[in-house]
Write a protein that holds these residues in place. Structure first.
Motif, mmCIF file in Angstrom:
data_model
loop_
_atom_site.group_PDB
_atom_site.id
_atom_site.type_symbol
_atom_site.label_atom_id
_atom_site.label_comp_id
_atom_site.label_asym_id
_atom_site.label_seq_id
_atom_site.Cartn_x
_atom_site.Cartn_y
_atom_site.Cartn_z
ATOM 1 N N ALA A 300 43.367 -56.831 -13.183
ATOM 2 C CA ALA A 300 42.605 -57.613 -12.199
ATOM 3 C C ALA A 300 42.162 -56.747 -11.021
ATOM 4 C CB ALA A 300 43.439 -58.787 -11.705
ATOM 5 N N VAL A 301 42.844 -55.623 -10.775
ATOM 6 C CA VAL A 301 42.517 -54.790 -9.607
ATOM 7 C C VAL A 301 41.107 -54.207 -9.721
ATOM 8 C CG1 VAL A 301 43.156 -52.750 -8.282
ATOM 9 C CG2 VAL A 301 44.927 -54.310 -9.110
ATOM 10 N N PRO A 302 40.775 -53.479 -10.806
ATOM 11 C CA PRO A 302 39.392 -53.005 -10.897
ATOM 12 C C PRO A 302 38.380 -54.135 -10.988
ATOM 13 C CG PRO A 302 40.604 -52.512 -12.919
ATOM 14 C CD PRO A 302 41.595 -52.961 -11.917
ATOM 15 N N ALA A 303 38.778 -55.280 -11.537
ATOM 16 C CA ALA A 303 37.858 -56.423 -11.589
ATOM 17 C C ALA A 303 37.545 -56.933 -10.191
ATOM 18 C CB ALA A 303 38.450 -57.536 -12.452
ATOM 19 N N VAL A 304 38.571 -57.023 -9.333
ATOM 20 C CA VAL A 304 38.354 -57.442 -7.943
ATOM 21 C C VAL A 304 37.438 -56.459 -7.234
ATOM 22 C CG1 VAL A 304 39.486 -57.713 -5.708
ATOM 23 C CG2 VAL A 304 40.498 -58.736 -7.739
ATOM 24 N N LEU A 305 37.660 -55.166 -7.451
ATOM 25 C CA LEU A 305 36.835 -54.148 -6.810
ATOM 26 C C LEU A 305 35.398 -54.193 -7.329
ATOM 27 C CD1 LEU A 305 39.363 -51.181 -6.770
ATOM 28 C CD2 LEU A 305 38.696 -52.664 -4.866
ATOM 29 N N ALA A 306 35.220 -54.539 -8.602
ATOM 30 C CA ALA A 306 33.862 -54.677 -9.144
ATOM 31 C C ALA A 306 33.120 -55.806 -8.433
ATOM 32 C CB ALA A 306 33.921 -54.933 -10.652
ATOM 33 N N VAL A 307 33.792 -56.936 -8.256
ATOM 34 C CA VAL A 307 33.180 -58.052 -7.521
ATOM 35 C C VAL A 307 32.875 -57.637 -6.089
ATOM 36 C CG1 VAL A 307 33.557 -60.390 -6.668
ATOM 37 C CG2 VAL A 307 34.279 -59.786 -8.983
ATOM 38 N N TYR A 308 33.801 -56.911 -5.476
ATOM 39 C CA TYR A 308 33.617 -56.466 -4.092
ATOM 40 C C TYR A 308 32.416 -55.525 -3.975
ATOM 41 C CZ TYR A 308 34.550 -53.814 0.189
ATOM 42 O OH TYR A 308 34.427 -53.196 1.395
ATOM 43 N N ALA A 309 32.296 -54.590 -4.912
ATOM 44 C CA ALA A 309 31.185 -53.626 -4.863
ATOM 45 C C ALA A 309 29.842 -54.338 -4.962
ATOM 46 C CB ALA A 309 31.332 -52.605 -5.990
ATOM 47 N N VAL A 310 29.743 -55.299 -5.878
ATOM 48 C CA VAL A 310 28.479 -56.036 -6.025
ATOM 49 C C VAL A 310 28.228 -56.901 -4.797
ATOM 50 C CG1 VAL A 310 27.187 -57.665 -7.437
ATOM 51 C CG2 VAL A 310 28.718 -56.043 -8.531
ATOM 52 N N ALA A 311 29.288 -57.530 -4.279
ATOM 53 C CA ALA A 311 29.130 -58.404 -3.115
ATOM 54 C C ALA A 311 28.641 -57.625 -1.896
ATOM 55 C CB ALA A 311 30.450 -59.105 -2.807
ATOM 56 N N VAL A 312 29.144 -56.405 -1.713
ATOM 57 C CA VAL A 312 28.688 -55.581 -0.591
ATOM 58 C C VAL A 312 27.216 -55.257 -0.742
ATOM 59 C CG1 VAL A 312 28.895 -53.291 0.462
ATOM 60 C CG2 VAL A 312 30.948 -54.621 -0.059
ATOM 61 N N ARG A 313 26.817 -54.906 -1.958
ATOM 62 C CA ARG A 313 25.406 -54.590 -2.206
ATOM 63 C C ARG A 313 24.522 -55.803 -1.940
ATOM 64 N NH1 ARG A 313 22.759 -49.853 -2.164
ATOM 65 N NH2 ARG A 313 21.027 -49.787 -3.631
ATOM 66 N N ILE A 314 24.983 -56.975 -2.356
ATOM 67 C CA ILE A 314 24.226 -58.201 -2.111
ATOM 68 C C ILE A 314 24.155 -58.484 -0.617
ATOM 69 C CG2 ILE A 314 24.268 -60.710 -2.417
ATOM 70 C CD1 ILE A 314 25.389 -60.207 -5.233
ATOM 71 N N GLY A 315 25.268 -58.262 0.090
ATOM 72 C CA GLY A 315 25.264 -58.473 1.526
ATOM 73 C C GLY A 315 24.285 -57.564 2.246
ATOM 74 N N GLN A 316 24.085 -56.359 1.722
ATOM 75 C CA GLN A 316 23.171 -55.405 2.352
ATOM 76 C C GLN A 316 21.711 -55.715 2.039
ATOM 77 O OE1 GLN A 316 24.769 -51.774 0.679
ATOM 78 N NE2 GLN A 316 25.889 -51.284 2.562
ATOM 79 N N TYR A 317 21.410 -56.040 0.779
ATOM 80 C CA TYR A 317 20.017 -56.112 0.345
ATOM 81 C C TYR A 317 19.644 -57.431 -0.319
ATOM 82 C CZ TYR A 317 20.470 -51.125 1.163
ATOM 83 O OH TYR A 317 20.718 -49.915 1.738
ATOM 84 N N GLY A 318 20.535 -58.414 -0.322
ATOM 85 C CA GLY A 318 20.200 -59.709 -0.898
ATOM 86 C C GLY A 318 20.329 -59.735 -2.408
ATOM 87 N N LEU A 319 20.021 -60.894 -2.955
ATOM 88 C CA LEU A 319 20.138 -61.098 -4.401
ATOM 89 C C LEU A 319 18.919 -60.539 -5.140
ATOM 90 C CD1 LEU A 319 21.432 -64.784 -4.541
ATOM 91 C CD2 LEU A 319 22.770 -62.710 -4.963
ATOM 92 N N THR A 320 19.180 -60.020 -6.323
ATOM 93 C CA THR A 320 18.153 -59.711 -7.316
ATOM 94 C C THR A 320 18.719 -60.146 -8.667
ATOM 95 O OG1 THR A 320 18.971 -57.485 -7.833
ATOM 96 C CG2 THR A 320 17.391 -57.680 -5.998
ATOM 97 N N PRO A 321 17.880 -60.324 -9.692
ATOM 98 C CA PRO A 321 18.433 -60.695 -10.998
ATOM 99 C C PRO A 321 19.477 -59.709 -11.516
ATOM 100 C CG PRO A 321 16.076 -61.103 -10.966
ATOM 101 C CD PRO A 321 16.406 -60.403 -9.674
ATOM 102 N N ASP A 322 19.281 -58.410 -11.280
ATOM 103 C CA ASP A 322 20.266 -57.421 -11.724
ATOM 104 C C ASP A 322 21.592 -57.614 -11.011
ATOM 105 O OD1 ASP A 322 18.543 -56.268 -13.511
ATOM 106 O OD2 ASP A 322 17.944 -54.634 -12.184
ATOM 107 N N ARG A 323 21.539 -57.857 -9.714
ATOM 108 C CA ARG A 323 22.786 -58.045 -8.958
ATOM 109 C C ARG A 323 23.468 -59.349 -9.340
ATOM 110 N NH1 ARG A 323 19.470 -56.301 -3.734
ATOM 111 N NH2 ARG A 323 19.266 -54.087 -4.268
ATOM 112 N N ILE A 324 22.683 -60.385 -9.607
ATOM 113 C CA ILE A 324 23.289 -61.647 -10.053
ATOM 114 C C ILE A 324 23.965 -61.450 -11.402
ATOM 115 C CG2 ILE A 324 22.801 -64.009 -10.786
ATOM 116 C CD1 ILE A 324 20.556 -64.083 -8.725
ATOM 117 N N ALA A 325 23.305 -60.739 -12.315
ATOM 118 C CA ALA A 325 23.906 -60.477 -13.621
ATOM 119 C C ALA A 325 25.196 -59.677 -13.465
ATOM 120 C CB ALA A 325 22.912 -59.720 -14.508
ATOM 121 N N ALA A 326 25.171 -58.656 -12.606
ATOM 122 C CA ALA A 326 26.375 -57.857 -12.379
ATOM 123 C C ALA A 326 27.487 -58.697 -11.762
ATOM 124 C CB ALA A 326 26.041 -56.666 -11.480
ATOM 125 N N LEU A 327 27.122 -59.565 -10.818
ATOM 126 C CA LEU A 327 28.124 -60.403 -10.170
ATOM 127 C C LEU A 327 28.727 -61.401 -11.156
ATOM 128 C CD1 LEU A 327 29.572 -61.231 -7.574
ATOM 129 C CD2 LEU A 327 27.677 -62.803 -7.100
#
Length: 590
Positions: A300-327
């Motif tokens: 679960a640790v790398p999974a949490v960090l994966a969600v965190y990494a995508v969430a930070v990117r979304i917070g910086q630049y908003g949603l895109t279909p690629d980011r939604i798919a990754a999230l």
């Protein structure tokens, strides 16, 4: 003793095997012809591409599911189950395609295909298990065996089909030596290649089914289990290194998130292999049981960090279909990891509870895949809403994905651009309208990025921080690097660190005392967790300045840029001066 001449009513195993073989060969032939009719014949004569899309999805899913089920499931039931799944997948794909004016635009991103493939691949074993026995979809052992046998059958069938084609091409070449071209002439006939592939696949699937008692999925499960300690060691080392290395390397883009989610998914597969087979078939040795349990607790640790990494990117630049798919993918993997961690802590019987959790989680994946193709999870519409919010808040025009909205986000993107055009309250409204018009008129993204860079009014001198603090460059000199480097550098600087600092820096120093020109080393984040490095030399040139990129090679990590920004470096003399960052030494012209 009297002899009983009553005919035996039990089915002849040999006859049953032969019947299944011929049935699969016949279905394979029909499947090949159906694929030819849809993907070759109809595409040349039908102008309505949505009809081709619906028929294509239905044909692929129906025959793939049918040929997987035949053998374990009676033909009538298999056809009904495959038909229902094919109708569902085709209907969802047609529904989702209405987001775009043209089907080709809908399919270009590949995400709808991934969604429908995931739905079909995971749902098919559930349907097959249900058709094999009442309530079979709830029986973990039957479902797991059905899934693995299906995968192995298709692997074997695909390999056999490849061998058939290899032998045909070899035979054609061999006969060509004496002027006989019969094989080549047959292959040139439109439906023949499809027919050959279908028959070969059906034959390969049938033979594997006949040998199912000798080629068991248990062999592959046992091999997977051997990898459990290795993956556990990698994950544990990663977790132990986190406090020392920090999280900056996770925030460069979607690539780190994909890597983190991929490792978690590998852990999920290995733990599932460890608990396979019920109480009698799960791993028995204390070492392997401990490894499986600890891995369940840490993936679960790398999974949490994966969600965190995508969430930070979304917070910086908003949603895109690629980011939604990754999230969405990261959240699904996190669902597995969190469930496994909780169950691993519950004590005895955790493996049995994990098997039941796998059934529910697989159903969740099917549901999410289906929702992706419905208005309830429309990534283009959600992305447009997010980007409009950023624009209304006065977000920088250069950071808005205008080209993607014009060409990749379908009808929602077109509507979003119209709203942006009317957004007169934006502080850069004139520039925004100009960029929208340029995006709509430019078919290729690279050309749009290049034109935007050439039209940019913001100098790199206002973007790239210089070190040591207080150094200066001749005005406009940095803007004279090539357009390719300017584009990459702007993107790298925009990839800010969690503390708000830009993802780039230029160190200016007299690296070579024998050179009169200004020298510098330029570092920026590449977006893939790595760092780009360029050496610069600035020459006076008729009242302006000319920049020569003299190249540099180095192996740096993203946090090294932060160290330079924070002044944690030195200009050190060697045989010539170098930029020293920790143990790294970089020259402008390595």
């Amino acid at each position: 003793m009297p002899v009983d001449f009553t005919p035996d009513s039990r089915p002849d195993p040999a006859a049953s095997v032969l019947g299944t073989r011929w049935l699969l060969i016949a279905v394979g032939a029909v499947a090949g012809l159906a694929h030819w009719a849809v993907f070759d014949l109809l595409t040349d004569h039908l102008a309505y591409d949505r009809l081709v899309l619906g028929l294509g999805v239905a044909v692929v899913v129906f025959f793939a599911a049918l040929m997987m089920m035949l053998g374990p499931v009676r033909p009538g039931r298999a056809m009904a189950g495959a038909g229902g799944l094919a109708a569902l997948c085709a209907g969802l794909m047609l529904w989702a395609s209405l987001r775009f004016d043209h089907v080709s635009e809908f399919l270009d991103s590949g995400k709808p295909l991934v969604a429908v493939a995931t739905l079909a691949v995971i749902a098919a074993p559930f349907i097959a298990a249900l058709l094999r026995e009442r309530g079979g979809w709830r029986h973990y052992q039957l479902l797991f065996d059905t899934s693995w046998e299906s995968v192995l059958r298709y692997v074997a069938g695909g390999l056999f089909t490849g061998l058939v084609w290899g032998l045909l091409y070899l035979s054609d070449t061999f006969l060509g030596l004496v002027g006989i071209t019969i094989i080549d002439d047959l292959i040139d006939l439109d439906p023949v290649p499809w027919l050959i592939s279908g028959v070969a696949l059906g034959l390969g699937l049938s033979v594997f089914y006949e040998l199912r008692d000798y080629i068991s999925a248990d062999l592959f499960v046992q091999l997977l289990r051997l990898l459990t300690p290795l993956v556990l060691g990698v994950v544990v080392i990663f977790i132990l290194a986190l406090p020392f290395r920090g999280l900056s390397g996770l925030l460069g883009g979607l690539s780190p998130a994909v890597t983190l989610a991929g490792v978690s998914l590998a852990g999920v597969v290995l733990v599932s292999a460890a608990v396979h087979g019920g109480t009698a078939g799960e791993v028995q040795t204390p070492v392997m049981r401990l490894a499986a349990r600890v891995l369940s607790g840490v993936i679960a640790v790398p999974a949490v960090l994966a969600v965190y990494a995508v969430a930070v990117r979304i917070g910086q630049y908003g949603l895109t279909p690629d980011r939604i798919a990754a999230l969405v993918a990261a959240l699904v993997v996190l669902g597995y990891g969190a469930s496994y961690a909780v169950l691993a802590l519950l004590g005895r019987g955790w493996m049995g509870r994990l098997r039941q959790a796998n059934l529910a989680l697989a159903g969740l994946v099917v549901l999410v895949s289906a929702l992706w193709l419905t208005p309830l999870l429309n990534p283009e519409r959600m992305s447009v809403a997010s980007q409009l919010d950023r624009a209304r808040a006065g977000g920088a025009v250069e950071e808005l994905p205008l080209w993607e909205m014009a060409w990749d986000w379908g009808r929602a993107g077109t509507a979003g651009l119209a709203e942006l055009r009317a957004l007169e309250s934006h502080p850069e409204h004139a520039q925004l309208v100009a960029m929208i018009e340029r995006a709509e008129a430019t078919q290729f993204e690279y050309e749009f990025r290049q034109e935007s860079e050439e039209a940019s009014q913001v100098s790199l001198h206002e973007i790239v921080p210089l070190r040591p603090v207080g150094v200066r460059l001749p005005e406009g000199s940095l803007d004279r690097v090539s357009i390719y480097e300017r584009m990459s550098l702007r993107e790298g600087c925009a990839r800010k660190f969690s503390d708000g600092q830009p993802g780039c820096v230029l160190v200016v120093a007299d690296f070579d005392p024998n050179v009169e020109e200004i020298e510098g080393i330029l570092l920026w984040r590449s977006g893939h967790g790595s760092v780009q490095v360029l050496g610069l030399r600035i020459f006076p040139d008729e009242g302006s300045h000319r920049v020569s990129v003299i190249g540099s090679t180095a192996t740096l990590e993203e946090e090294d840029i932060q160290r330079v920004l924070n002044g944690e470096f030195e200009i050190a003399p060697v045989s010539r001066k170098a930029l020293r960052i920790g143990d790294q030494e970089i020259y402008p012209y390595n």
